[in-house]
Motif scaffolding. Sequence first.
Motif, PDB file in Angstrom:
ATOM      1  N   VAL A  83       8.316 -10.729   4.627  1.00 17.52           N
ATOM      2  CA  VAL A  83       8.631 -10.590   3.208  1.00 17.52           C
ATOM      3  C   VAL A  83       9.349 -11.847   2.712  1.00 17.52           C
ATOM      4  O   VAL A  83       9.820 -12.674   3.499  1.00 17.52           O
ATOM      5  CB  VAL A  83       9.543  -9.364   2.956  1.00 17.52           C
ATOM      6  CG1 VAL A  83       8.794  -8.065   3.205  1.00 17.52           C
ATOM      7  CG2 VAL A  83      10.786  -9.422   3.824  1.00 17.52           C
ATOM      8  N   LEU A  84       9.432 -11.935   1.421  1.00 17.12           N
ATOM      9  CA  LEU A  84      10.107 -13.068   0.798  1.00 17.12           C
ATOM     10  C   LEU A  84      11.567 -13.160   1.219  1.00 17.12           C
ATOM     11  O   LEU A  84      12.119 -14.258   1.359  1.00 17.12           O
ATOM     12  CB  LEU A  84       9.999 -12.931  -0.724  1.00 17.12           C
ATOM     13  CG  LEU A  84      10.626 -14.023  -1.580  1.00 17.12           C
ATOM     14  CD1 LEU A  84       9.917 -15.348  -1.340  1.00 17.12           C
ATOM     15  CD2 LEU A  84      10.571 -13.647  -3.052  1.00 17.12           C
ATOM     16  N   THR A  85      12.206 -12.012   1.455  1.00 11.54           N
ATOM     17  CA  THR A  85      13.628 -11.977   1.767  1.00 11.54           C
ATOM     18  C   THR A  85      13.975 -12.743   3.035  1.00 11.54           C
ATOM     19  O   THR A  85      15.109 -13.200   3.200  1.00 11.54           O
ATOM     20  CB  THR A  85      14.086 -10.514   1.934  1.00 11.54           C
ATOM     21  OG1 THR A  85      13.404  -9.697   0.985  1.00 11.54           O
ATOM     22  CG2 THR A  85      15.570 -10.384   1.733  1.00 11.54           C
ATOM     23  N   THR A  86      13.014 -12.876   3.945  1.00 10.25           N
ATOM     24  CA  THR A  86      13.284 -13.548   5.216  1.00 10.25           C
ATOM     25  C   THR A  86      13.276 -15.074   5.074  1.00 10.25           C
ATOM     26  O   THR A  86      13.911 -15.772   5.872  1.00 10.25           O
ATOM     27  CB  THR A  86      12.235 -13.110   6.257  1.00 10.25           C
ATOM     28  OG1 THR A  86      12.128 -11.679   6.245  1.00 10.25           O
ATOM     29  CG2 THR A  86      12.621 -13.549   7.655  1.00 10.25           C
ATOM     30  N   VAL A 299       8.519 -16.386   9.585  1.00  8.94           N
ATOM     31  CA  VAL A 299       8.885 -16.559   8.174  1.00  8.94           C
ATOM     32  C   VAL A 299      10.166 -17.383   8.029  1.00  8.94           C
ATOM     33  O   VAL A 299      10.281 -18.200   7.105  1.00  8.94           O
ATOM     34  CB  VAL A 299       9.030 -15.184   7.489  1.00  8.94           C
ATOM     35  CG1 VAL A 299       9.381 -15.358   6.016  1.00  8.94           C
ATOM     36  CG2 VAL A 299       7.730 -14.385   7.617  1.00  8.94           C
ATOM     37  N   GLU A 300      11.142 -17.202   8.922  1.00  5.10           N
ATOM     38  CA  GLU A 300      12.360 -18.016   8.843  1.00  5.10           C
ATOM     39  C   GLU A 300      12.044 -19.489   9.095  1.00  5.10           C
ATOM     40  O   GLU A 300      12.609 -20.371   8.434  1.00  5.10           O
ATOM     41  CB  GLU A 300      13.407 -17.516   9.831  1.00  5.10           C
ATOM     42  CG  GLU A 300      14.076 -16.219   9.410  1.00  5.10           C
ATOM     43  CD  GLU A 300      15.192 -15.791  10.346  1.00  5.10           C
ATOM     44  OE1 GLU A 300      15.433 -16.495  11.358  1.00  5.10           O
ATOM     45  OE2 GLU A 300      15.824 -14.750  10.085  1.00  5.10           O
ATOM     46  N   VAL A 350      10.240  -5.136  -1.652  1.00  2.00           N
ATOM     47  CA  VAL A 350      10.320  -3.678  -1.653  1.00  2.00           C
ATOM     48  C   VAL A 350      10.190  -3.148  -0.222  1.00  2.00           C
ATOM     49  O   VAL A 350      10.918  -2.244   0.187  1.00  2.00           O
ATOM     50  CB  VAL A 350       9.229  -3.076  -2.561  1.00  2.00           C
ATOM     51  CG1 VAL A 350       9.160  -1.555  -2.394  1.00  2.00           C
ATOM     52  CG2 VAL A 350       9.498  -3.431  -4.019  1.00  2.00           C
ATOM     53  N   ALA A 351       9.243  -3.721   0.554  1.00  2.32           N
ATOM     54  CA  ALA A 351       9.054  -3.284   1.940  1.00  2.32           C
ATOM     55  C   ALA A 351      10.310  -3.516   2.762  1.00  2.32           C
ATOM     56  O   ALA A 351      10.639  -2.728   3.656  1.00  2.32           O
ATOM     57  CB  ALA A 351       7.874  -4.027   2.564  1.00  2.32           C
ATOM     58  N   ASN A 352      11.033  -4.584   2.471  1.00  2.00           N
ATOM     59  CA  ASN A 352      12.272  -4.895   3.174  1.00  2.00           C
ATOM     60  C   ASN A 352      13.404  -3.990   2.735  1.00  2.00           C
ATOM     61  O   ASN A 352      14.274  -3.615   3.537  1.00  2.00           O
ATOM     62  CB  ASN A 352      12.633  -6.360   2.914  1.00  2.00           C
ATOM     63  CG  ASN A 352      13.897  -6.790   3.630  1.00  2.00           C
ATOM     64  OD1 ASN A 352      14.975  -6.761   3.058  1.00  2.00           O
ATOM     65  ND2 ASN A 352      13.764  -7.191   4.888  1.00  2.00           N
TER      66      ASN A 352
END
Length: 516
Positions: A83-86, A299-300, A350-352
Motif C-alpha cells: 500500500v501507499l502507506t509503506t 515497497v519500503e 484502506v487495506a492498511n
Amino acid sequence: MSAHASDLSYDKEKGTILDEATIPVDAAPEDAIVRRFGRFGPFLAKLFASGVEARGVERVPEDQRETKNMWNNLLMWWSVNTVLTTIPIGTLAQAFFTLTLPHAIATILCFGALGGVATAFISTLGPQTGLRTMIITRFSSGYVGGTIYSILNILTQLSFSVTAVILGGQTLASINPGTLPLVVGIIIIGVLSVIPCFVGYHLVHYYERYAWIVIFIIVCFLWGLGGHAGYDVSAQKPLEDTGRSLSADILSFGGIVFGSFTGWAPVAADYNCRLPADTSRMKVFLLTFFGLWIPICFVEILGAALMTITDPAYTQAYAEGSTGGLVAQTLSPWGGGGKFLLVLLGLSVVANNIPNSYSAGLSMQSLGRPFALIPRFAWTFLAFVIYTVAGVAGREHFSEILSNFLSILSYWTAFFIVIVAEEHFIFRRKGGPLGGYNLDDWDSPSKLPLGVAGVLAGCFGVAGAVVGMSEVWYTGPIAQKAGGEFGADLGFELAAAFSAVTYPPLRWLEIRLTGR
C-alpha cells in the motif's frame, strides 16, 4: 464459551440486568448481546442477521473453528502492506538519516527479517488458543498487565490509522491541487476504512484477499517510472555520515523498520484465531513471515529508491507534498492515466487501515469486562471517529508523526513479544512449570497469573527503552555513547534485552508463590 464470556443480560419485564449465570454458557455471542440490550435487542438481532460480526474478544471454541485456505493468511498481510502507506517509511532513510540506497536496502532487509520473525511467532498463537492477541497477554501478565497492553495497542492502532488517513488524504488532494481539500480526503479514507471493520472478520478477510492485486501492479509501475526518471545510487553519498555516526543512523532507521513490522504483532493472532487448533504452526509462521517481509521490503525499498532521483521536479515535489507529492510526480508522465493510478494508490491505504480499525475495537473490549459488554462494532466506530479527527488535526505534520511514532512503537512491541514468547516456550511448554494453557481461564482473574512478573518485566523493558532511545526530544545515556552527534537509537534492542533477562526469574518466583 466460558461462563464469564456470556456477560450480562437484560430482563425486559423487570427492567433489570440479570446475572451472567442466567445465560447458558454455550450461548452464541449474538444471543448474549441481544438479550443484554433489551429493547434494542430486535435491532441488534437484525444487524447480526445481516452479517455484522457479533463475536468480540470471546474465545472461539474448537467446534466453532472454520477450515480456511491457509494462503489467505499470506494474501491478507500482502494486501495490508502493499500500500501507499509503506512507501514513506523507506523515504525516511534519506530524509532523516542521510543513508545511501545500498545502506537503506541492507537495513530494511535485515531489521525487517527480525521484525517479521517476531510477528510471525505471535500469529501462530491464534489457532493454538482461539483468542485475540491482547487476551493472550493475560496468560503472561495477568488481567492488569493485559489491560496495560490493550491501552498501548489502542494507541498504536489509532496512531497507525492517523498516518494512513493523512497520507491517503494527501494523495487524493494532490491529484488536482485546489479541487479536493485535504480534510475531505482524510474523511473519505476514514469512512471507507470503517465499513469492512463494522461488518467484521469475514468481510475483512474477503477484502484483504484481493486488494493487493491492483496495487502490486501499480507499485511495479512506480519502480519502472522511477527508473526512467533516473535512480542515483550514490546521490546521498556526500551527505551520508561516516564511522560511529553512520552506525547510529543505521541503528536508528533500523528501529523504525523493525517497528513497521512488529506494529502488526499486537494484532497478529486476531486474524487466524478461527483456524482449526491443529493447523500447522510452521505453515502459519512461514506464510505470515513472507506475507510481511516480501511486500514491506519491496515497497519500503521503493520509497528509498525514489528519494535518490535528483531531478529538481522530484525533489521539489517531496519538499512541498511529502510522499504523496513525490508519488504524484513519479506518475505525472502518464498524464490522466497517472492521476487515475494515483487515485487507486490513495485508496489503497484502506487495506492498511482496516486491521488497525478492527483490532482497535477489539483492544477496547480487552480493557475489561465492562468494556467487553459493549458490542465490538460500537468500539470500531469510536476508533474511526478518533483517528479521523486526529488525522484532520495533524495533517500538516505527517513525516514527524510517522518517524517518532514508529520509533516509539518498536520499544513496547519488543518487550511485549519477548514476554509472551518466554511465557510460551519456558513456562507453558509441555513438561514446563505450567504444562500448557487452561484456555477456559481467559476471563477469570482469579485463575490467571497475578501479573506482577509480567508488569515488572515490562517496566524493566521501558527502562531499557529510556536509556537506549534517541529521539528529537530525548536521547538516553547509552544512546548518546553509542552513536554520533544525535546518538544511536538502541531503544527496542535494550527494551527486549531488559525484559528477557528479568521476566524468567520473576515469573518463576510468581509461580512458586501463587501456583499460577
